[in-house]
Design a protein around this motif. Structure first.
Motif, PDB file in Angstrom:
ATOM      1  N   MET A   1       0.848  -1.188   0.000  1.00 46.98           N
ATOM      2  CA  MET A   1       0.000   0.000   0.000  1.00 46.98           C
ATOM      3  C   MET A   1       0.888   1.245   0.000  1.00 46.98           C
ATOM      4  O   MET A   1       1.765   1.376   0.830  1.00 46.98           O
ATOM      5  N   SER A   2       0.640   2.148  -0.928  1.00 46.05           N
ATOM      6  CA  SER A   2       1.409   3.388  -0.959  1.00 46.05           C
ATOM      7  C   SER A   2       0.589   4.526  -0.363  1.00 46.05           C
ATOM      8  O   SER A   2      -0.594   4.389  -0.110  1.00 46.05           O
ATOM      9  N   ARG A   3       1.258   5.607  -0.158  1.00 45.48           N
ATOM     10  CA  ARG A   3       0.630   6.778   0.465  1.00 45.48           C
ATOM     11  C   ARG A   3      -0.153   7.588  -0.569  1.00 45.48           C
ATOM     12  O   ARG A   3       0.260   7.713  -1.706  1.00 45.48           O
ATOM     13  N   VAL A   4      -1.302   8.132  -0.143  1.00 52.20           N
ATOM     14  CA  VAL A   4      -2.103   8.997  -0.995  1.00 52.20           C
ATOM     15  C   VAL A   4      -1.593  10.422  -0.806  1.00 52.20           C
ATOM     16  O   VAL A   4      -1.471  10.901   0.324  1.00 52.20           O
ATOM     17  N   SER A   5      -1.302  11.099  -1.883  1.00 49.88           N
ATOM     18  CA  SER A   5      -0.754  12.451  -1.787  1.00 49.88           C
ATOM     19  C   SER A   5      -1.816  13.475  -1.401  1.00 49.88           C
ATOM     20  O   SER A   5      -3.019  13.252  -1.591  1.00 49.88           O
ATOM     21  N   ALA A   6      -1.346  14.576  -0.893  1.00 55.21           N
ATOM     22  CA  ALA A   6      -2.241  15.686  -0.556  1.00 55.21           C
ATOM     23  C   ALA A   6      -2.927  16.226  -1.804  1.00 55.21           C
ATOM     24  O   ALA A   6      -3.991  16.842  -1.700  1.00 55.21           O
ATOM     25  N   ALA A   7      -2.353  15.987  -2.971  1.00 57.16           N
ATOM     26  CA  ALA A   7      -2.992  16.433  -4.211  1.00 57.16           C
ATOM     27  C   ALA A   7      -4.353  15.755  -4.386  1.00 57.16           C
ATOM     28  O   ALA A   7      -5.254  16.322  -4.993  1.00 57.16           O
ATOM     29  N   VAL A   8      -4.504  14.556  -3.832  1.00 57.68           N
ATOM     30  CA  VAL A   8      -5.786  13.856  -3.917  1.00 57.68           C
ATOM     31  C   VAL A   8      -6.760  14.436  -2.909  1.00 57.68           C
ATOM     32  O   VAL A   8      -7.887  14.807  -3.251  1.00 57.68           O
ATOM     33  N   THR A   9      -6.335  14.518  -1.650  1.00 58.40           N
ATOM     34  CA  THR A   9      -7.261  14.932  -0.591  1.00 58.40           C
ATOM     35  C   THR A   9      -7.531  16.429  -0.616  1.00 58.40           C
ATOM     36  O   THR A   9      -8.684  16.856  -0.679  1.00 58.40           O
ATOM     37  N   TRP A  10      -6.489  17.240  -0.588  1.00 57.97           N
ATOM     38  CA  TRP A  10      -6.682  18.694  -0.644  1.00 57.97           C
ATOM     39  C   TRP A  10      -7.020  19.140  -2.059  1.00 57.97           C
ATOM     40  O   TRP A  10      -7.600  20.213  -2.257  1.00 57.97           O
ATOM     41  N   GLY A  11      -6.689  18.310  -3.049  1.00 54.91           N
ATOM     42  CA  GLY A  11      -7.068  18.611  -4.425  1.00 54.91           C
ATOM     43  C   GLY A  11      -8.572  18.669  -4.609  1.00 54.91           C
ATOM     44  O   GLY A  11      -9.071  19.410  -5.456  1.00 54.91           O
ATOM     45  N   LEU A  12      -9.296  17.890  -3.801  1.00 53.81           N
ATOM     46  CA  LEU A  12     -10.761  17.961  -3.851  1.00 53.81           C
ATOM     47  C   LEU A  12     -11.221  19.377  -3.533  1.00 53.81           C
ATOM     48  O   LEU A  12     -12.055  19.937  -4.245  1.00 53.81           O
ATOM     49  N   LEU A  13     -10.655  19.966  -2.492  1.00 57.72           N
ATOM     50  CA  LEU A  13     -11.016  21.347  -2.155  1.00 57.72           C
ATOM     51  C   LEU A  13     -10.601  22.299  -3.275  1.00 57.72           C
ATOM     52  O   LEU A  13     -11.377  23.177  -3.667  1.00 57.72           O
ATOM     53  N   GLY A  14      -9.413  22.116  -3.832  1.00 54.59           N
ATOM     54  CA  GLY A  14      -8.949  22.980  -4.920  1.00 54.59           C
ATOM     55  C   GLY A  14      -9.836  22.886  -6.149  1.00 54.59           C
ATOM     56  O   GLY A  14     -10.213  23.904  -6.744  1.00 54.59           O
ATOM     57  N   ALA A  15     -10.203  21.661  -6.536  1.00 54.75           N
ATOM     58  CA  ALA A  15     -11.077  21.485  -7.703  1.00 54.75           C
ATOM     59  C   ALA A  15     -12.447  22.107  -7.429  1.00 54.75           C
ATOM     60  O   ALA A  15     -13.037  22.740  -8.307  1.00 54.75           O
ATOM     61  N   TRP A  16     -12.934  21.934  -6.196  1.00 49.79           N
ATOM     62  CA  TRP A  16     -14.216  22.525  -5.830  1.00 49.79           C
ATOM     63  C   TRP A  16     -14.143  24.054  -5.927  1.00 49.79           C
ATOM     64  O   TRP A  16     -15.081  24.681  -6.427  1.00 49.79           O
ATOM     65  N   VAL A  17     -13.051  24.668  -5.453  1.00 45.95           N
ATOM     66  CA  VAL A  17     -12.911  26.134  -5.503  1.00 45.95           C
ATOM     67  C   VAL A  17     -12.979  26.630  -6.943  1.00 45.95           C
ATOM     68  O   VAL A  17     -13.686  27.600  -7.246  1.00 45.95           O
ATOM     69  N   VAL A  18     -12.257  25.976  -7.836  1.00 50.55           N
ATOM     70  CA  VAL A  18     -12.282  26.386  -9.250  1.00 50.55           C
ATOM     71  C   VAL A  18     -13.695  26.260  -9.803  1.00 50.55           C
ATOM     72  O   VAL A  18     -14.209  27.183 -10.448  1.00 50.55           O
ATOM     73  N   HIS A  19     -14.329  25.149  -9.539  1.00 48.55           N
ATOM     74  CA  HIS A  19     -15.684  24.909 -10.045  1.00 48.55           C
ATOM     75  C   HIS A  19     -16.680  25.907  -9.461  1.00 48.55           C
ATOM     76  O   HIS A  19     -17.487  26.500 -10.186  1.00 48.55           O
ATOM     77  N   ASP A  20     -16.623  26.105  -8.159  1.00 54.83           N
ATOM     78  CA  ASP A  20     -17.607  26.986  -7.546  1.00 54.83           C
ATOM     79  C   ASP A  20     -17.336  28.459  -7.803  1.00 54.83           C
ATOM     80  O   ASP A  20     -18.252  29.276  -7.672  1.00 54.83           O
ATOM     81  N   ALA A  21     -16.127  28.808  -8.207  1.00 55.46           N
ATOM     82  CA  ALA A  21     -15.873  30.190  -8.640  1.00 55.46           C
ATOM     83  C   ALA A  21     -16.728  30.493  -9.871  1.00 55.46           C
ATOM     84  O   ALA A  21     -17.281  31.590  -9.995  1.00 55.46           O
ATOM     85  N   GLU A  22     -16.847  29.521 -10.764  1.00 56.01           N
ATOM     86  CA  GLU A  22     -17.721  29.704 -11.925  1.00 56.01           C
ATOM     87  C   GLU A  22     -19.169  29.880 -11.470  1.00 56.01           C
ATOM     88  O   GLU A  22     -19.880  30.777 -11.946  1.00 56.01           O
ATOM     89  N   GLU A  23     -19.620  29.042 -10.551  1.00 57.15           N
ATOM     90  CA  GLU A  23     -20.998  29.152 -10.065  1.00 57.15           C
ATOM     91  C   GLU A  23     -21.223  30.477  -9.331  1.00 57.15           C
ATOM     92  O   GLU A  23     -22.269  31.099  -9.495  1.00 57.15           O
ATOM     93  N   LEU A  24     -20.252  30.891  -8.549  1.00 55.85           N
ATOM     94  CA  LEU A  24     -20.353  32.159  -7.822  1.00 55.85           C
ATOM     95  C   LEU A  24     -20.544  33.326  -8.794  1.00 55.85           C
ATOM     96  O   LEU A  24     -21.365  34.214  -8.575  1.00 55.85           O
ATOM     97  N   ALA A  25     -19.802  33.290  -9.878  1.00 59.95           N
ATOM     98  CA  ALA A  25     -19.846  34.388 -10.852  1.00 59.95           C
ATOM     99  C   ALA A  25     -21.094  34.372 -11.731  1.00 59.95           C
ATOM    100  O   ALA A  25     -21.474  35.407 -12.274  1.00 59.95           O
ATOM    101  N   THR A  26     -21.746  33.218 -11.861  1.00 61.14           N
ATOM    102  CA  THR A  26     -22.813  33.125 -12.862  1.00 61.14           C
ATOM    103  C   THR A  26     -24.200  32.761 -12.340  1.00 61.14           C
ATOM    104  O   THR A  26     -25.195  33.034 -13.021  1.00 61.14           O
ATOM    105  N   MET A  27     -24.300  32.143 -11.184  1.00 60.46           N
ATOM    106  CA  MET A  27     -25.563  31.515 -10.785  1.00 60.46           C
ATOM    107  C   MET A  27     -26.742  32.481 -10.641  1.00 60.46           C
ATOM    108  O   MET A  27     -27.797  32.266 -11.246  1.00 60.46           O
ATOM    109  N   ALA A  28     -26.613  33.517  -9.828  1.00 63.31           N
ATOM    110  CA  ALA A  28     -27.769  34.399  -9.571  1.00 63.31           C
ATOM    111  C   ALA A  28     -28.261  35.068 -10.850  1.00 63.31           C
ATOM    112  O   ALA A  28     -29.466  35.083 -11.123  1.00 63.31           O
ATOM    113  N   GLY A  29     -27.361  35.591 -11.649  1.00 62.55           N
ATOM    114  CA  GLY A  29     -27.759  36.243 -12.903  1.00 62.55           C
ATOM    115  C   GLY A  29     -28.334  35.267 -13.903  1.00 62.55           C
ATOM    116  O   GLY A  29     -29.309  35.573 -14.603  1.00 62.55           O
TER     117      GLY A  29
END
Length: 180
Positions: free
Chosen positions: A1-29
């Motif tokens: 068993m090898s170690r899971v990198s922070a890119a996997v675990t904290w990457g979820l938050l990073g990918a979410w931030v990029v995705h939700d930045a689009e929603e933040l900018a566009t959703m209400a309008g």
């Protein structure tokens, strides 16, 4: 068993931030502009219930950011083994597919659809491959089902909380403020 990198675990938050930045900018309008077209396409849907103020969008995304930060921290602490982390990762990836389906159903752009195929889905697939390579999971399986089941509850919950936190409160006049 090898170690899971922070890119996997904290990457979820990073990918979410990029995705939700689009929603933040566009959703209400988008909701305001798309409503007449959506009412024509799907007349039985109570579209007035989907009205969102920018303040409500801001608060909902902020609340969801807290959820995603907590889940990413849990994933980092457990090396990706947390069932909660795995369920949210699966839900996030499936959420990307839902965005594509929404855009197809509405026959046009919907908030989040631009980043779904280039950030959400590819990150989720990549992260699951890394979890499998590390021997943490065999496949999304049960986590995918749990993530998909929890997604509407969590999203609905943060939007309900955002609605309550941002609704305009009417101030009842005090007795001495009334004109007699």
């Amino acid at each position: 068993m090898s170690r899971v990198s922070a890119a996997v675990t904290w990457g979820l938050l990073g990918a979410w931030v990029v995705h939700d930045a689009e929603e933040l900018a566009t959703m209400a309008g988008w909701v305001r502009r798309a409503r007449p077209r959506l009412e024509r396409l799907y007349p039985g849907v109570p579209w007035e219930r989907f009205e969102l103020s920018q303040a409500q969008v801001n608060v909902a995304i902020g609340l969801m950011g807290g959820v995603m930060a907590g889940v990413s921290a849990l994933g980092a602490r457990t090396g990706g083994r947390s069932p909660v982390f795995q369920s949210v990762l699966a839900g996030f990836g499936l959420h990307g597919v839902v965005h594509l389906a929404q855009a197809a159903a509405t026959r046009g752009y919907t908030p989040g659809v631009a980043t779904a195929p280039v950030v959400v889905i590819p990150f989720s697939v990549w992260a699951w491959r890394r979890l499998r390579q590390a021997g943490v999971v065999a496949a999304p399986g049960r986590a995918g089902v749990a993530g998909l089941a929890a997604l509407p509850l969590v999203v609905g919950g943060v939007h309900a909380a955002a609605h309550l936190l941002t609704r305009r409160r009417t101030k009842a006049p005090r007795v001495h403020d009334r004109w007699f």
